[in-house]
Design a protein around this motif. Structure first.
Motif, PDB file in Angstrom:
ATOM      1  N   ASN A   1       0.830  -1.203   0.000  1.00  0.00           N
ATOM      2  CA  ASN A   1       0.000   0.000   0.000  1.00  0.00           C
ATOM      3  C   ASN A   1       0.865   1.254   0.000  1.00  0.00           C
ATOM      4  OD1 ASN A   1      -2.431  -1.249  -0.073  1.00  0.00           O
ATOM      5  ND2 ASN A   1      -2.806  -1.136   2.118  1.00  0.00           N
ATOM      6  N   VAL A   2       0.524   2.188  -0.882  1.00  0.00           N
ATOM      7  CA  VAL A   2       1.199   3.477  -0.918  1.00  0.00           C
ATOM      8  C   VAL A   2       0.133   4.517  -0.633  1.00  0.00           C
ATOM      9  CG1 VAL A   2       2.402   5.151  -2.367  1.00  0.00           C
ATOM     10  CG2 VAL A   2       2.891   2.722  -2.608  1.00  0.00           C
ATOM     11  N   THR A   3       0.331   5.322   0.396  1.00  0.00           N
ATOM     12  CA  THR A   3      -0.645   6.375   0.684  1.00  0.00           C
ATOM     13  C   THR A   3       0.009   7.726   0.493  1.00  0.00           C
ATOM     14  OG1 THR A   3      -0.072   6.232   3.031  1.00  0.00           O
ATOM     15  CG2 THR A   3      -2.029   5.036   2.317  1.00  0.00           C
ATOM     16  N   LEU A   4      -0.784   8.637  -0.011  1.00  0.00           N
ATOM     17  CA  LEU A   4      -0.311   9.997  -0.199  1.00  0.00           C
ATOM     18  C   LEU A   4      -0.796  10.788   1.008  1.00  0.00           C
ATOM     19  CD1 LEU A   4       1.120  11.936  -2.109  1.00  0.00           C
ATOM     20  CD2 LEU A   4      -1.058  12.350  -3.213  1.00  0.00           C
ATOM     21  N   SER A   5       0.127  11.302   1.786  1.00  0.00           N
ATOM     22  CA  SER A   5      -0.243  12.009   3.010  1.00  0.00           C
ATOM     23  C   SER A   5       0.022  13.505   2.868  1.00  0.00           C
ATOM     24  CB  SER A   5       0.572  11.462   4.182  1.00  0.00           C
ATOM     25  OG  SER A   5       1.943  11.776   3.992  1.00  0.00           O
ATOM     26  N   ALA A   6      -0.617  14.269   3.746  1.00  0.00           N
ATOM     27  CA  ALA A   6      -0.395  15.719   3.770  1.00  0.00           C
ATOM     28  C   ALA A   6       1.074  16.013   4.058  1.00  0.00           C
ATOM     29  CB  ALA A   6      -1.287  16.366   4.821  1.00  0.00           C
ATOM     30  N   GLU A   7       1.692  15.203   4.939  1.00  0.00           N
ATOM     31  CA  GLU A   7       3.109  15.409   5.286  1.00  0.00           C
ATOM     32  C   GLU A   7       3.994  15.291   4.042  1.00  0.00           C
ATOM     33  OE1 GLU A   7       1.155  13.171   7.165  1.00  0.00           O
ATOM     34  OE2 GLU A   7       0.806  14.759   8.633  1.00  0.00           O
ATOM     35  N   GLU A   8       3.708  14.273   3.213  1.00  0.00           N
ATOM     36  CA  GLU A   8       4.521  14.075   1.994  1.00  0.00           C
ATOM     37  C   GLU A   8       4.351  15.263   1.061  1.00  0.00           C
ATOM     38  OE1 GLU A   8       5.068  11.158  -1.894  1.00  0.00           O
ATOM     39  OE2 GLU A   8       3.748  10.496  -0.285  1.00  0.00           O
ATOM     40  N   VAL A   9       3.114  15.731   0.897  1.00  0.00           N
ATOM     41  CA  VAL A   9       2.845  16.849  -0.015  1.00  0.00           C
ATOM     42  C   VAL A   9       3.479  18.138   0.524  1.00  0.00           C
ATOM     43  CG1 VAL A   9       1.010  18.225  -1.086  1.00  0.00           C
ATOM     44  CG2 VAL A   9       0.794  15.748  -0.973  1.00  0.00           C
ATOM     45  N   ILE A  10       3.508  18.298   1.842  1.00  0.00           N
ATOM     46  CA  ILE A  10       4.193  19.455   2.446  1.00  0.00           C
ATOM     47  C   ILE A  10       5.698  19.360   2.167  1.00  0.00           C
ATOM     48  CG2 ILE A  10       4.852  20.520   4.659  1.00  0.00           C
ATOM     49  CD1 ILE A  10       1.943  19.801   5.607  1.00  0.00           C
ATOM     50  N   GLN A  11       6.252  18.157   2.208  1.00  0.00           N
ATOM     51  CA  GLN A  11       7.684  17.946   1.916  1.00  0.00           C
ATOM     52  C   GLN A  11       8.041  18.448   0.518  1.00  0.00           C
ATOM     53  OE1 GLN A  11      10.447  16.304   3.611  1.00  0.00           O
ATOM     54  NE2 GLN A  11       9.148  16.814   5.354  1.00  0.00           N
TER      55      GLN A  11
ATOM     56  N   ASN B   1      -4.841  22.925  -3.759  1.00  0.00           N
ATOM     57  CA  ASN B   1      -6.079  22.153  -3.596  1.00  0.00           C
ATOM     58  C   ASN B   1      -5.791  20.734  -3.115  1.00  0.00           C
ATOM     59  OD1 ASN B   1      -7.526  24.353  -4.416  1.00  0.00           O
ATOM     60  ND2 ASN B   1      -8.007  23.568  -6.446  1.00  0.00           N
ATOM     61  N   LEU B   2      -4.738  20.125  -3.675  1.00  0.00           N
ATOM     62  CA  LEU B   2      -4.366  18.762  -3.254  1.00  0.00           C
ATOM     63  C   LEU B   2      -3.980  18.767  -1.775  1.00  0.00           C
ATOM     64  CD1 LEU B   2      -3.726  15.779  -3.851  1.00  0.00           C
ATOM     65  CD2 LEU B   2      -1.459  16.505  -4.603  1.00  0.00           C
ATOM     66  N   LEU B   3      -3.149  19.708  -1.374  1.00  0.00           N
ATOM     67  CA  LEU B   3      -2.709  19.807   0.012  1.00  0.00           C
ATOM     68  C   LEU B   3      -3.901  20.038   0.940  1.00  0.00           C
ATOM     69  CD1 LEU B   3      -0.437  19.928   2.089  1.00  0.00           C
ATOM     70  CD2 LEU B   3      -0.160  22.348   1.558  1.00  0.00           C
ATOM     71  N   ASN B   4      -4.786  20.938   0.539  1.00  0.00           N
ATOM     72  CA  ASN B   4      -5.973  21.252   1.329  1.00  0.00           C
ATOM     73  C   ASN B   4      -6.853  20.015   1.501  1.00  0.00           C
ATOM     74  OD1 ASN B   4      -7.759  23.017   2.703  1.00  0.00           O
ATOM     75  ND2 ASN B   4      -8.991  23.203   0.854  1.00  0.00           N
ATOM     76  N   GLN B   5      -7.068  19.284   0.412  1.00  0.00           N
ATOM     77  CA  GLN B   5      -7.897  18.076   0.441  1.00  0.00           C
ATOM     78  C   GLN B   5      -7.308  17.034   1.392  1.00  0.00           C
ATOM     79  OE1 GLN B   5     -10.918  17.591  -1.408  1.00  0.00           O
ATOM     80  NE2 GLN B   5     -11.017  15.932   0.066  1.00  0.00           N
ATOM     81  N   LEU B   6      -5.996  16.873   1.317  1.00  0.00           N
ATOM     82  CA  LEU B   6      -5.325  15.895   2.187  1.00  0.00           C
ATOM     83  C   LEU B   6      -5.402  16.311   3.651  1.00  0.00           C
ATOM     84  CD1 LEU B   6      -2.256  15.249  -0.094  1.00  0.00           C
ATOM     85  CD2 LEU B   6      -3.876  13.506   0.609  1.00  0.00           C
ATOM     86  N   GLN B   7      -5.249  17.606   3.907  1.00  0.00           N
ATOM     87  CA  GLN B   7      -5.321  18.086   5.291  1.00  0.00           C
ATOM     88  C   GLN B   7      -6.735  17.916   5.863  1.00  0.00           C
ATOM     89  OE1 GLN B   7      -3.586  21.981   4.590  1.00  0.00           O
ATOM     90  NE2 GLN B   7      -1.645  21.349   5.497  1.00  0.00           N
ATOM     91  N   ILE B   8      -7.760  18.140   5.033  1.00  0.00           N
ATOM     92  CA  ILE B   8      -9.157  17.934   5.454  1.00  0.00           C
ATOM     93  C   ILE B   8      -9.372  16.464   5.795  1.00  0.00           C
ATOM     94  CG2 ILE B   8     -11.553  17.875   4.652  1.00  0.00           C
ATOM     95  CD1 ILE B   8     -10.820  20.463   3.023  1.00  0.00           C
TER      96      ILE B   8
END
Length: 199
Positions: free
Chosen positions: A61-71, A188-195
């Protein structure tokens, strides 16, 4: 007072030009909507599976997290080190008609891992596709660098494209990358992940 007279054909000509302008405007809006839809679908492929994870070919499983997108916002290097980051950045570059930059950079990364007996063929393909003057996906480099790269591609080594790859990287880093971080795509991607994380 004499009345104004407009020949009938001139009126149709005028309305024809206006119709043409309207059609052009609608066509441009359709193109923007189509791009938006493509991007939305791409992001939907990634975002809905945040909690459950996306199955990859090796079935982990690979998950895209807000932390990764912030990185991704820390450096272009961190963005390009992430498979998902590469995908989102590539979609953004497509919207700016400059996806050849990331494609070239990725091809160069792959080229460095090529076995020595395959270098010649790969170098030739990279040169023809990205470097030569009439290349399909021509990258933005000056004449001297184009000539120097042509010589290196004729007698290739693993480092043949290093200099031009570095130039393209710097171009992305200074130009496209800052715009990407301010773009709706990224925000938008970051916002969606944070929500989703705060649920």
């Amino acid at each position: 007072m004499p009345g104004l007279f407009f020949p009938h054909n001139n009126m149709t000509e005028l309305s024809g030009k206006e119709d043409c302008k309207l059609a052009e405007g609608k066509s441009r809006k359709k193109q923007q909507k189509a791009f938006g839809a493509d991007l939305k679908n791409y992001l939907k492929c990634m975002v809905p599976h945040i909690e459950s994870g996306i199955k990859t070919s090796n079935s982990r499983n690979v998950t895209l997290s807000a932390e990764e997108v912030i990185q991704w916002s820390h450096s272009l290097e961190k963005l390009l080190a992430s498979q998902s980051g590469q995908g989102v950045f590539r979609e953004f570059l497509k919207s700016e008609f400059s996806e050849e930059n990331i494609e070239f950079w990725l091809v160069c990364e792959d080229y460095k891992k090529t076995k020595s007996d395959h270098l010649h063929g790969k170098a030739e393909r990279i040169y023809e596709e990205f470097v030569q003057t009439d290349a399909i996906k021509q990258i933005n480099i000056d004449y001297q660098m184009r000539e120097a790269t042509a010589k290196k591609a004729q007698d290739p080594t693993h480092a043949s494209f290093d200099e031009v790859q570095r130039t393209v990287y710097i171009l992305m880093e200074r130009d496209s990358y800052p715009r990407f971080l301010k773009s709706k795509v990224y925000l938008n991607l970051l916002n969606q992940l944070q929500i989703n994380t705060s649920k």
